[in-house]
Design an enzyme around this catalytic site. Structure first.
Site, PDB file in Angstrom:
ATOM      1  N   GLY A 181       0.805  -1.218   0.000  1.00 27.85           N
ATOM      2  CA  GLY A 181       0.000   0.000   0.000  1.00 27.85           C
ATOM      3  C   GLY A 181       0.839   1.269   0.000  1.00 27.85           C
ATOM      4  N   LYS A 182       2.144   1.130  -0.288  1.00 25.89           N
ATOM      5  CA  LYS A 182       2.993   2.317  -0.322  1.00 25.89           C
ATOM      6  C   LYS A 182       2.726   3.134  -1.590  1.00 25.89           C
ATOM      7  CE  LYS A 182       6.600  -0.257   2.119  1.00 25.89           C
ATOM      8  NZ  LYS A 182       7.848  -1.063   1.947  1.00 25.89           N
ATOM      9  N   LEU A 183       2.193   2.460  -2.592  1.00 25.91           N
ATOM     10  CA  LEU A 183       1.884   3.118  -3.857  1.00 25.91           C
ATOM     11  C   LEU A 183       0.394   2.998  -4.140  1.00 25.91           C
ATOM     12  CD1 LEU A 183       5.040   2.596  -4.542  1.00 25.91           C
ATOM     13  CD2 LEU A 183       4.197   2.621  -6.857  1.00 25.91           C
TER      14      LEU A 183
END
Lengths: 362, 362, 362, 362
Positions: free
Chosen positions: D292-294
């Site tokens: 979920g970093k991107l």
């Protein structure tokens, strides 16, 4: 007959395959082959020498070694005191805590559909998976623990000792943090704010004002004082990163205050990074010599290999080192409880560098 | 309790250190760790499957493996018929010949003064040295041998068989060329003109006009016909280079003439190159699938490691494979003497691709 | 004031960003930065020196440069005679021929579904696609052409000259093969049997017995004789592989017969491989010196970079080299038609090494 | 005529060499070639899109970029506000300070005699040298400055702002720290204790008790609150390391407290590390998506290249971006003086995560 060149003295001895070879036999047979195989065999020999000498052995670990199945190898090196002080990334300690608490990482695929993983809240580390929810629950667990501590600054070393203690008390399970707690091996985490342990600490503040404070500059003072108190050191580095430099920095910073410190006597690194892009992770041990991080006649070897191949082989070979020999090792004795740790009975401040060493040594 | 994600099924099992672990135990304990350690363990498992299945196993070798101390590992794989057909760079065969003839490579340093080495006529291969004069004497030996042969074109396979025979007859020593000669394992060297064996052949022309002729295009026909005659294949690649592509090309070229050929059933590579620069050495096995070089359901694994670490471990583990099982292997039987080789009693032309296979198979 | 160390003389000059910088200005501003940026700037400077000196410039190319969009860069270097002799993998020549014949490679994805690609018969080279059917049609085109040639052995140099001629005659299009044909720049392909050009040649045999024969050992003789005839040489290598070694071998082999040959005067390589695994592709230019492949005072630089970044920048900068200066270059003049080529009017045999050079030079 | 495969739509367009090509023309011509050249051209296009969109652009920098001659490139990106927030290793800031204070790094050799360097107290970073004495004098300068500050904890962001201010006041020279100070661009240094800036801070304690305290966990809170206040973000990463993860962590930690945060909209990394050893530095942007970093539809590109080649080219091309367009950018406005910073007029606490955002947004 013509005289051989001085360069042509020790023949390569081709590796001979045989059934039943053990880890240390494998490495012995690799001593006179070439390239990284020879380097790994040399690393084995140098580590044996470290153990026979009177040095404080620092181990640096970066890269996803804990998630990747090597945490009990590191725990074994700590428990058998083949290392004396650990410097780690936060991730390795966090993933260790995760498994010590009974959770798992999972065998996955490097060719995963990451959108599908994201939708199931599965986090990927190359070919390895973990549950995001379990990670969030860890963060919370760390935050709760940190919020119970007295609201004052802690070096990462002190905090990690307390965390290992709490983990051992609540789980009784083997792992890096618990092994270090039980063996009184200090752990430093210079980049703790760049990890999920740091995230847990930051969430402690939400629970109780003034908690979750790490005195990261205190770590510099403390680690340098360890070297000042006992200037003969060795450096074993897995994967570069902040631990590699932090270990060298301890030596350089110590030398600034104590001329007895003259760089590591032994240096061994297993890295996958290369020197030619200028980064510290891949920097050569020769380069380290220019900085005075390594002693002039230090034994040193750099192995270009993934630790998931090199370390199981190396640590299994080191398991052959005689226990009586290990027992005879004059290893440093740490006391880690409390704000100020000690080494061999001498206080190790995190507030001031020791400057009076020669006097106190009299 | 919440259901686990389908992605979180097989836990990572941390490697457990213990004294006395043998090569195959080491690799077994690496099966459920991560990264290249797991990949090497998988390579071991896939190679075992190849041996239990009915496939022709091609071994490609590039990189300085012979100079680097692995020639007797490869000789062992040939002698025990864990491989059936070798594709090699010329350098690996040349350095093998050098040692089989009683010369040596020498333990050297990667940080050598190359001008000093040059002035003593010492050639360096990273951390390994050799005598230039001995190399020149080898070239001459090869040239003399080649000049005694009938002046006609030879496939590299035929020439290398004759060279292995001559080497065995004159030395009686173990090595890659002699092991292949004795075990009737064909060796192809697609880039023979880019090696000291090629240099020796070129010097044969100086001795006797019309000698030293290699029909390198004949190698393509011959290798493809081997696959047409026996379409079930496996590919083991060490280090990429021309051998990697040549083995794949044999399959692709064979498929052109014979629809029974549908790509390798098994593919295993130990490489240090990476895919993202587009070169063939580092190309992934997934990419190979797009070309039809690999069968649709082929078992495959890519290990990113230096062969001088990975191969001693892997081959030592394979030494545990039961001899009775190996004896039961339905391996291809080659006859390599003469211009036209045969496989399982069937001629393998180097002049024309076999097109009548279905008929002959009836 | 204290005297500066002799090691601290030339300050790093930080790169200054400005709009409108051209390729040669970019490289000029990179001369005094560090790491691979500096190395690329140095490569530019060395190439300029080569052009100002009286040397035969060999260019080696490996890796998928043609498929990857660099074929017209190489064609430009040939047409402007910034190189004098090309040594290439077969794949680069084949992919060049593919586009010269009006076909294309296509922008693709490195994360493709290779099974889907395979089912549509699309071949992948990392992030680039091509049509397998078009490739098969190329092979056939090559086979047909080769089958029209007189049935006798050809060096790869002679065959590729004829192929370039045929390609130019039928397409009139720019490319590596056609540029080399038109500029009389010889092309060697030492591993031609490991490529689709080799596959086309092998299929010629199916059409007409005795065709498709490449005298790859003749290439060794011919290339060494080029060096013997004109001993001052330079080596530019893109990507390692067989071309890198073949160019060095030409020098070493020439020296064996002619003491005027003392290694390349200039050596420049752009590679992604590294030295520490012992393979030739990544081997350092220092190592090359130990073998006598490089002259004692040779200017040399190794750039660790993907050619798809480094070469467009470097070749665009080289486009600034003054045309009048290029016109003044005393470059070698080749005649490539026929079995025996010539350089500067002197025959270059592929059957025997020239041994009488000093006499003929009188 | 047969229909083209859906995979074969956009032809590769070979790069055309021409004199006078500027940086942005070079990159434009690299858009349809392959491999890392194409990736760098894509990075240029994505960065342009970031600038046209309404996002906070984080820049992470690791590796010896400042010592290596790129500090004024980074300063330029800051001054022209092509980045909004910098996350850096300590070394890059320290080497920047060194040159801003009028000292130099020096052109050196990667093949140096490190014992000789050590004896002259010259420190080596691959092919670049510096004076150890000058470094020690820097440490002292930092220590003195830090000792003048009120004895309380500072986030690295606050301390570095004050350091930049002091540096600007005393030198008036351009550099990363001074440019950031003048442009009100915050700098975070998560691993400050692993750097010479940290060493300087630790020495401040020797001068005055209670000084030199960095609240590194406060950095986590502050950086996450920046994202919570303005959830649309982009990540530009040079070289991996702690900055790469810290930028991603800010997003992940912010999402924990604010559901408007859904990962970076754009991600661009220029790295030399590779994914297959599992380390964070080389991890792919696809992997980042699983965490979920991107964002789901984020534009992203990974370039495998040394920043000393890629960044001068990329930043020079970005210098072509129209100033009026830059002026129109709705960039975040920071106030950095004092213990609590602000963004667009809203306070950014380092003590608690913002949880009331929706209300305050009303």
């Amino acid at each position: 007959m013509k005289k051989k060149s001085r360069f042509l003295q020790t023949p390569i001895e081709p590796f001979l395959v045989e059934p039943g070879l053990t880890a240390d036999e494998l490495l012995s047979r690799m001593e006179r082959i070439s390239f990284q195989g020879r380097n790994l065999a040399t690393a084995y020999r140098i580590w044996q020498k470290m153990l026979a000498d009177d040095v404080t052995i620092f181990l640096g670990m970066a890269g996803a070694l804990s998630a990747g199945g090597l945490r009990l190898v590191v725990a074994n090196l700590i428990a058998t005191r083949k290392v004396d002080c650990l410097v780690s990334t936060g991730a390795n300690l966090y993933h260790d805590l995760h498994e010590t608490r009974g959770r798992h990482h999972y065998v996955g695929s490097a060719h995963a559909d990451d959108a599908a993983l994201a939708s199931e809240r599965v986090d990927r580390v190359y070919d390895t998976y973990a549950s995001e929810e379990e990670f969030i629950e860890n963060d919370e667990w760390i935050a709760e623990f940190a919020a119970t501590l007295e609201a004052r600054p802690y070096t990462s070393r002190e905090f990690l000792y307390l965390l290992g203690q709490h983990l051992w008390d609540t789980t009784g399970e083997d792992g890096i943090l618990t092994a270090a707690y039980r063996a009184n091996v200090p752990i430093f985490c210079p980049a703790i704010s760049d990890s999920s342990i740091g995230m847990g600490l930051s969430q402690a503040r939400q629970k109780r004002t003034g908690t979750g404070v790490i005195d990261t500059i205190g770590d510099i003072v403390e680690s340098a004082n360890i070297v000042i108190r006992r200037p003969r050191t060795a450096s074993v580095v897995l994967g570069g990163g902040t631990p590699k430099n932090f270990i060298n920095q301890a030596s350089v910073q110590a030398e600034f205050y104590c001329s007895d410190v003259t760089g590591h006597r032994y240096a061994l690194q297993i890295v996958t990074d290369v020197p030619h892009f200028g980064g510290a992770s891949g920097s050569s041990l020769e380069e380290a010599q220019s900085w005075g991080k390594l002693g002039k006649d230090s034994a040193r070897i750099s192995v270009q290999a993934d630790a998931t191949i090199a370390l199981p082989l190396l640590a299994s070979a080191l398991a052959h080192v005689d226990e009586r020999q290990l027992a005879k090792r004059r290893k440093p004795e740490f006391m880690l409880a409390g704000r100020t740790m000690s080494i061999d009975g001498q206080a190790v401040s995190n507030e001031r560098f020791v400057e009076e060493v020669n006097e106190s040594a009299v």
